[in-house]
Design a protein around this motif. Structure first.
Motif, mmCIF file in Angstrom:
data_model
loop_
_atom_site.group_PDB
_atom_site.id
_atom_site.type_symbol
_atom_site.label_atom_id
_atom_site.label_comp_id
_atom_site.label_asym_id
_atom_site.label_seq_id
_atom_site.Cartn_x
_atom_site.Cartn_y
_atom_site.Cartn_z
ATOM 1 N N ALA A 1 81.765 22.034 18.460
ATOM 2 C CA ALA A 1 81.579 23.082 19.460
ATOM 3 C C ALA A 1 80.693 22.705 20.647
ATOM 4 C CB ALA A 1 81.024 24.338 18.783
ATOM 5 N N PRO A 2 79.591 21.951 20.462
ATOM 6 C CA PRO A 2 78.655 21.762 21.574
ATOM 7 C C PRO A 2 79.272 21.207 22.852
ATOM 8 C CG PRO A 2 77.628 21.087 19.527
ATOM 9 C CD PRO A 2 79.059 21.374 19.205
ATOM 10 N N ILE A 3 80.243 20.308 22.747
ATOM 11 C CA ILE A 3 80.802 19.697 23.944
ATOM 12 C C ILE A 3 81.622 20.716 24.740
ATOM 13 C CG2 ILE A 3 82.933 18.795 22.894
ATOM 14 C CD1 ILE A 3 82.354 16.158 24.433
ATOM 15 N N PHE A 4 82.277 21.643 24.037
ATOM 16 C CA PHE A 4 83.026 22.713 24.711
ATOM 17 C C PHE A 4 82.077 23.758 25.292
ATOM 18 C CE2 PHE A 4 86.076 20.996 21.662
ATOM 19 C CZ PHE A 4 87.216 20.875 22.440
ATOM 20 N N LEU A 5 81.028 24.070 24.565
ATOM 21 C CA LEU A 5 80.064 25.059 25.046
ATOM 22 C C LEU A 5 79.336 24.566 26.288
ATOM 23 C CD1 LEU A 5 78.600 26.256 21.621
ATOM 24 C CD2 LEU A 5 80.315 27.396 23.052
ATOM 25 N N GLU A 6 79.071 23.260 26.357
ATOM 26 C CA GLU A 6 78.433 22.700 27.547
ATOM 27 C C GLU A 6 79.360 22.820 28.747
ATOM 28 O OE1 GLU A 6 75.797 20.831 30.198
ATOM 29 O OE2 GLU A 6 75.521 21.936 28.316
ATOM 30 N N ALA A 7 80.659 22.618 28.544
ATOM 31 C CA ALA A 7 81.623 22.783 29.635
ATOM 32 C C ALA A 7 81.643 24.233 30.118
ATOM 33 C CB ALA A 7 83.010 22.356 29.185
ATOM 34 N N LEU A 8 81.612 25.169 29.197
ATOM 35 C CA LEU A 8 81.565 26.588 29.586
ATOM 36 C C LEU A 8 80.299 26.894 30.392
ATOM 37 C CD1 LEU A 8 82.765 28.321 26.294
ATOM 38 C CD2 LEU A 8 83.990 28.294 28.475
ATOM 39 N N ARG A 9 79.185 26.341 29.944
ATOM 40 C CA ARG A 9 77.917 26.579 30.650
ATOM 41 C C ARG A 9 77.997 26.068 32.076
ATOM 42 N NH1 ARG A 9 73.496 24.325 32.422
ATOM 43 N NH2 ARG A 9 74.163 22.215 31.837
ATOM 44 N N ARG A 10 78.527 24.865 32.251
ATOM 45 C CA ARG A 10 78.596 24.284 33.593
ATOM 46 C C ARG A 10 79.574 25.049 34.483
ATOM 47 N NH1 ARG A 10 77.999 17.692 33.281
ATOM 48 N NH2 ARG A 10 76.386 17.638 31.663
ATOM 49 N N ALA A 11 80.621 25.573 33.867
ATOM 50 C CA ALA A 11 81.613 26.321 34.650
ATOM 51 C C ALA A 11 81.161 27.752 34.931
ATOM 52 C CB ALA A 11 82.943 26.345 33.901
ATOM 53 N N GLY A 12 80.155 28.214 34.218
ATOM 54 C CA GLY A 12 79.724 29.603 34.358
ATOM 55 C C GLY A 12 80.798 30.572 33.921
ATOM 56 N N ALA A 13 81.527 30.197 32.871
ATOM 57 C CA ALA A 13 82.658 30.999 32.402
ATOM 58 C C ALA A 13 82.470 31.422 30.957
ATOM 59 C CB ALA A 13 83.952 30.208 32.544
ATOM 60 N N LYS A 14 83.054 32.571 30.616
ATOM 61 C CA LYS A 14 83.116 33.011 29.234
ATOM 62 C C LYS A 14 84.295 32.326 28.552
ATOM 63 C CE LYS A 14 81.302 37.563 30.504
ATOM 64 N NZ LYS A 14 81.610 39.013 30.561
ATOM 65 N N PRO A 15 84.278 32.192 27.223
ATOM 66 C CA PRO A 15 85.401 31.532 26.535
ATOM 67 C C PRO A 15 86.760 32.116 26.888
ATOM 68 C CG PRO A 15 83.577 31.807 25.022
ATOM 69 C CD PRO A 15 83.188 32.538 26.274
ATOM 70 N N GLY A 16 86.847 33.428 26.993
ATOM 71 C CA GLY A 16 88.112 34.073 27.310
ATOM 72 C C GLY A 16 88.595 33.835 28.726
ATOM 73 N N GLU A 17 87.731 33.268 29.560
ATOM 74 C CA GLU A 17 88.092 32.976 30.948
ATOM 75 C C GLU A 17 88.463 31.509 31.147
ATOM 76 O OE1 GLU A 17 85.072 36.105 33.187
ATOM 77 O OE2 GLU A 17 84.335 34.119 32.627
ATOM 78 N N ALA A 18 88.518 30.748 30.047
ATOM 79 C CA ALA A 18 88.712 29.300 30.154
ATOM 80 C C ALA A 18 89.928 28.835 29.356
ATOM 81 C CB ALA A 18 87.471 28.557 29.672
ATOM 82 N N VAL A 19 90.497 27.739 29.828
ATOM 83 C CA VAL A 19 91.626 27.064 29.184
ATOM 84 C C VAL A 19 91.258 25.601 29.025
ATOM 85 C CG1 VAL A 19 94.013 26.269 29.544
ATOM 86 C CG2 VAL A 19 93.403 28.642 30.030
#
Length: 236
Positions: free
Chosen positions: A166-184
């Motif tokens: 999970a951490p590598i995906f969560l870091e991408a979300l953090r940098r994008a400023g996006a919630k999981p449901g807003e990302a692909v």
């Protein structure tokens, strides 16, 4: 919910080896009298990667114990549906792999720049999530992709964790400023890209460039990045 960010795997999603690993591997097999198609070899590589998550380094060193490499290659060949070589032949094949994989380069798939450009036009944040354990910016610059990706996340940014952790995906979300449901997330391996993205709530898209997995369940599936904009429209 609108899609605000799209993340991409690197190898076999945005770029590929030249010559392609599965093509070169099939050529080497045929040198040793093992008849196997390029496509079946690729299917075998995916099976071995799923079973042996550490993968096989491209070049075996004669000072190393060959057993792990042989087991990996045997898994590839078994999945490809061919008879396994004896140990002497298997070691000789490892030596040949090492010779042939000395010189290769990475090339960008033709559908990558148009797809990334369209996402940028739409105002979507684009990111790279790669298991390559080094800084990606120099490589992206060399490949001409740096201007089309907003950031790159590797294990160096996630306490050494690789996909599907999970951490590598969560870091991408953090940098994008996006919630999981807003990302692909788009990647070629369902067992790392698909599994990891889905586990944190990111919509997973598997790019199956060689149409190897027509019955794949649980993920969105595309054959080319040309299909991605329309898929994003349907998700929104």
């Amino acid at each position: 919910m609108a899609i605000r960010a799209v993340f991409f795997d690197m190898v076999n999603t945005l770029i590929h080896m030249e010559p392609d690993r599965h093509v070169l591997s099939a050529e080497i097999c045929r040198e040793f009298g093992i008849e196997v198609s390029d496509r079946d070899m690729l299917r075998g590589i995916y099976a071995a990667e799923e079973e042996m998550s550490g993968g096989r380094p491209l070049r075996w060193n004669a000072d190393e114990d060959p057993q792990t490499y042989i087991r990996y290659n045997n898994r590839v060949l078994s999945e490809a549906g061919v008879a396994l070589p004896d140990k002497r032949t298997a070691v000789a094949m490892l030596q040949r792999f090492a010779e042939r994989f000395k010189d290769y380069r990475f090339a960008v798939y033709e559908d990558v720049r148009p797809a990334l450009s369209e996402l940028k036009r739409r105002g979507i944040t684009t990111g790279l999530i790669s298991n390559m354990p080094h800084k990606m910016e120099p490589m992206l610059q060399k490949l001409g992709l740096a201007d089309l990706l907003d950031f790159a996340v590797t294990p160096l940014d996630a306490n050494g964790e690789n996909k599907p952790a999970a951490p590598i995906f969560l870091e991408a979300l953090r940098r994008a400023g996006a919630k999981p449901g807003e990302a692909v997330h788009v990647g070629d391996e369902h067992f790392s890209d698909g599994k990891g993205a889905t586990a944190v709530g990111i919509t997973a898209v598997i790019i199956d460039r060689h149409d190897l997995f027509p019955s794949l369940q649980g993920y969105h599936r595309i054959l080319s990045l040309e299909e991605l904009p329309a898929l994003l429209d349907s998700l929104a």
